[in-house]
Design an enzyme around this catalytic site. Structure first.
Site, short mmCIF file in Angstrom:
data_model
loop_
_atom_site.label_atom_id
_atom_site.label_comp_id
_atom_site.label_asym_id
_atom_site.label_seq_id
_atom_site.Cartn_x
_atom_site.Cartn_y
_atom_site.Cartn_z
N LYS B 79 23.36 102.29 -76.63
CA LYS B 79 24.41 101.54 -75.92
C LYS B 79 24.07 101.46 -74.44
O LYS B 79 23.59 102.44 -73.86
CB LYS B 79 25.76 102.26 -76.14
CG LYS B 79 26.97 101.48 -75.64
CD LYS B 79 28.28 102.23 -75.94
CE LYS B 79 29.50 101.41 -75.53
NZ LYS B 79 30.78 102.11 -75.81
N SER B 159 34.54 99.05 -77.87
CA SER B 159 33.53 98.51 -76.99
C SER B 159 32.11 98.63 -77.53
O SER B 159 31.22 97.90 -77.08
CB SER B 159 33.61 99.21 -75.64
OG SER B 159 33.19 100.56 -75.74
N SER B 183 36.44 103.26 -79.23
CA SER B 183 35.25 102.40 -79.11
C SER B 183 34.09 102.73 -80.04
O SER B 183 33.13 101.97 -80.11
CB SER B 183 34.72 102.43 -77.67
OG SER B 183 35.55 101.66 -76.85
#
Lengths: 95, 493
Positions: B79, B159, B183
């Protein structure tokens, strides 16, 4: 509680975010929507309840009081938009 | 030969160890898959071809010498929130344009130390603020899932949308993700993948771009429960650079998989039956309960009375912490600078240009609730409510509950550009209604796929455990996985 246009502009100033008149107006509506949503917390009885400061009960660890890091000025400034040697450059703040 | 990208970590590990597969072959297969499909999904914001091949080559050398690490040769997506030395790290924000860290986050350093291979950096909502991956400066991520008989582009959740989409589309073996309010678990639920947010403090936050420091926690998204366990084992560590990381041994999570849940007590919280929840979510939940009964677990109804206040309290605490954490983006030390007539004007213009509208909204809320005269009414009260939320869980656990079963999300994935969600920020926030309580209390939570919606989209269940009892979650999640099977999108790309 709700915010008016003047408050939104003041908060934007505190947050150091430039906003146009149009943005400030749009944000006023959005912020009031969110503040309206969080308003329901007022109905919770919090008498005598300790505010949470940490989710895990742990003691802060001590470490030996010795220099363990440093001497990385060039690394620290490497990503800055404007530098001179190992210094950050900013617009003039004093005449 | 079968498609190498269809191998789980556990399967690839066996093939690599027996030398029937090389790390280079595996990495090349993933790079080819990314090159072919990333234009469709927008899951990666940067692909590190050369670095991946060099790391794979080094893995092959270690495999040849017989000193392979726990993740030797396993290709991972990272990420964009994790600092990776010399590689794109921007939290998918414009404000961090061009930022190349001179250091490596502790979690990614742990992964590389055990032989994992980095494929690239994954798309996400800007600064992890969002539930659909639509707030990314790099544009939305498309889910590999489509509803039955539809070509409409769906969100992968957020997210960690890039992480979930890349795992589901087999563009990495597994991915790192982070979870502040849901998330990891919400995108895992939307994409038929498995995600765990471990207990606060289990993974070091050092080198992960901070959003809300008292809530942020790193965790993996992977294809199945076992792979998630393998990932977490290596990601977790105590770290002198993060004083909130805990000094507890990291268990062998994989060993918990396959253990019986007979005699285990599963709590079903009545407050998670929210108004307007679709029938198929309720049915999925009941199915989960039935599976546990069949497996010999004891099901008990429990009450977590402050559940409904978790989301509003979160929307005070998280923006407050974010407004403080994001003060560092000032156009001086890194990233974007927009010139101004003086230094204040430069700050204001840089931040106005650098942050997207959701990030600005949260900074504004945070600044407001922390401002003079409002602190007690908002922030202090929210932190008191947080104590009550945590107490609810503590009472349930004290009464003998080992794990709590809830739906992971109130719905299946929605369309990119959904009008209702985009018109009303609060509506988007409600995506996290079942997950956010867990962050507020610092507990471990895991999303595991449990079925499909009427229109063929994945739905997940969530398991919540006692602090640092992730093993219980792996054990319990495996029961659902065994009963429900695994869910892979039909390939249309």
């Amino acid at each position: 509680m709700s915010v008016d246009l003047a408050t939104v502009k003041r908060v934007a100033r505190l947050a150091r975010i430039a906003v146009t008149e149009e943005e400030a107006q749009r944000m006023t509506g959005e912020l009031n929507g969110i503040l309206g949503f969080v308003e329901q917390l007022a109905e919770v009885d919090v008498t005598g309840v300790e505010p949470m400061t940490s989710v895990t009960e742990q003691k802060m660890r001590w470490r030996p009081d010795v220099v363990a890091d440093g001497g990385k000025a060039m690394d620290v400034t490497a990503n800055a938009p404007d530098t001179a040697e190992q210094f950050f450059l900013v617009p003039k703040v004093v005449d | 030969m079968t498609d190498l990208t269809s191998l789980t970590i556990a399967e690839a590990r066996t093939a690599l160890a027996s030398r029937s597969l090389s790390a280079t072959e595996l990495t090349d297969a993933y790079l080819a898959a990314i090159d072919a499909a990333n234009g469709t999904f927008n899951a990666y914001v940067t692909v590190t071809h050369d670095q991946a091949r060099a790391m794979a080559k080094a893995s092959d050398a270690r495999l040849a010498k017989g000193d392979a690490g726990a993740l030797e040769g396993i290709p991972l997506g990272i990420k964009d929130l994790y600092a990776t030395e010399g590689v794109h790290t921007q939290a998918c924000s414009h404000v961090l344009d061009g930022f190349l860290p001179r250091y490596e986050s502790t979690v990614t350093a742990n992964l590389w130390a055990k032989g994992a291979v980095m494929l690239g950096k994954l798309n996400m909502d800007e600064f992890a603020m969002g539930s659909s991956n639509e707030t990314s400066y790099y544009g939305p991520v498309k889910s590999p899932w489509r509803a039955k008989g539809s070509n409409e582009a769906l969100v992968p959740g957020g997210s960690s949308g890039g992480s979930a989409a890349a795992v589901a589309a087999h563009l990495c073996a597994a991915a790192t993700a982070t979870d502040t309010g849901g998330s990891i678990r919400q995108p895992a639920a939307f994409t038929g993948t498995v995600g765990i947010k471990p207990t606060y403090g289990r993974c070091s936050r050092w080198g992960i771009v901070a959003f809300a420091s008292s809530l942020d926690q790193a965790g993996p998204i992977a294809r199945d429960v076992r792979d998630t366990a393998i990932m977490l084992k290596t990601m977790a560590s105590v770290d002198p650079k993060d004083t909130t990381s805990v000094d507890l041994p990291v268990p062998d999570y994989e060993a918990a998989i396959g253990q019986s849940v007979k005699g285990m007590t599963i709590g079903i919280p009545r407050e998670y039956r929210v108004h307007g929840m679709p029938d198929e979510i309720e049915a999925l939940w009941q199915q989960g309960i039935a599976w546990y009964r069949e497996a010999g677990a004891k099901i008990v109804d429990i009450s977590l009375p402050h559940t409904k206040y978790a989301l509003p309290a979160y929307y005070i605490v998280a923006p407050a912490e974010a407004s403080s954490n994001l003060a560092r983006y000032d156009g001086v030390r890194y990233g974007l600078r927009v010139p101004g007539r003086d230094i204040i004007d430069m700050y204001e213009k840089s931040r106005a240009a650098g942050f997207g509208s959701e990030v600005k909204r949260r900074i504004m809320i945070g600044t407001y609730v922390l401002s003079a005269g409002y602190y007690d009414a908002y922030y202090l009260r929210a932190q008191q409510v947080r104590t009550l939320i945590k107490r609810d869980f503590e009472q349930a656990f004290a009464a003998g509950v080992d794990a709590i079963l809830t739906p992971a999300t109130p719905s299946a994935a929605f369309a990119i550009g959904d009008k209702d969600m985009n018109a009303d920020p609060v509506k988007m926030y409600l995506n996290d209604v079942f997950t956010v309580t867990v962050n507020m209390a610092g507990l471990p939570g895991m999303a595991v796929p449990a079925g499909l919606s009427a229109n063929g989209l994945p739905l997940g269940l969530q398991l919540i455990g006692r602090p640092f009892e992730e093993e219980t979650l792996f054990k319990a999640a495996h029961v659902i996985e065994q009963a429900a099977g695994r869910f892979t999108p039909a390939k249309w790309w």
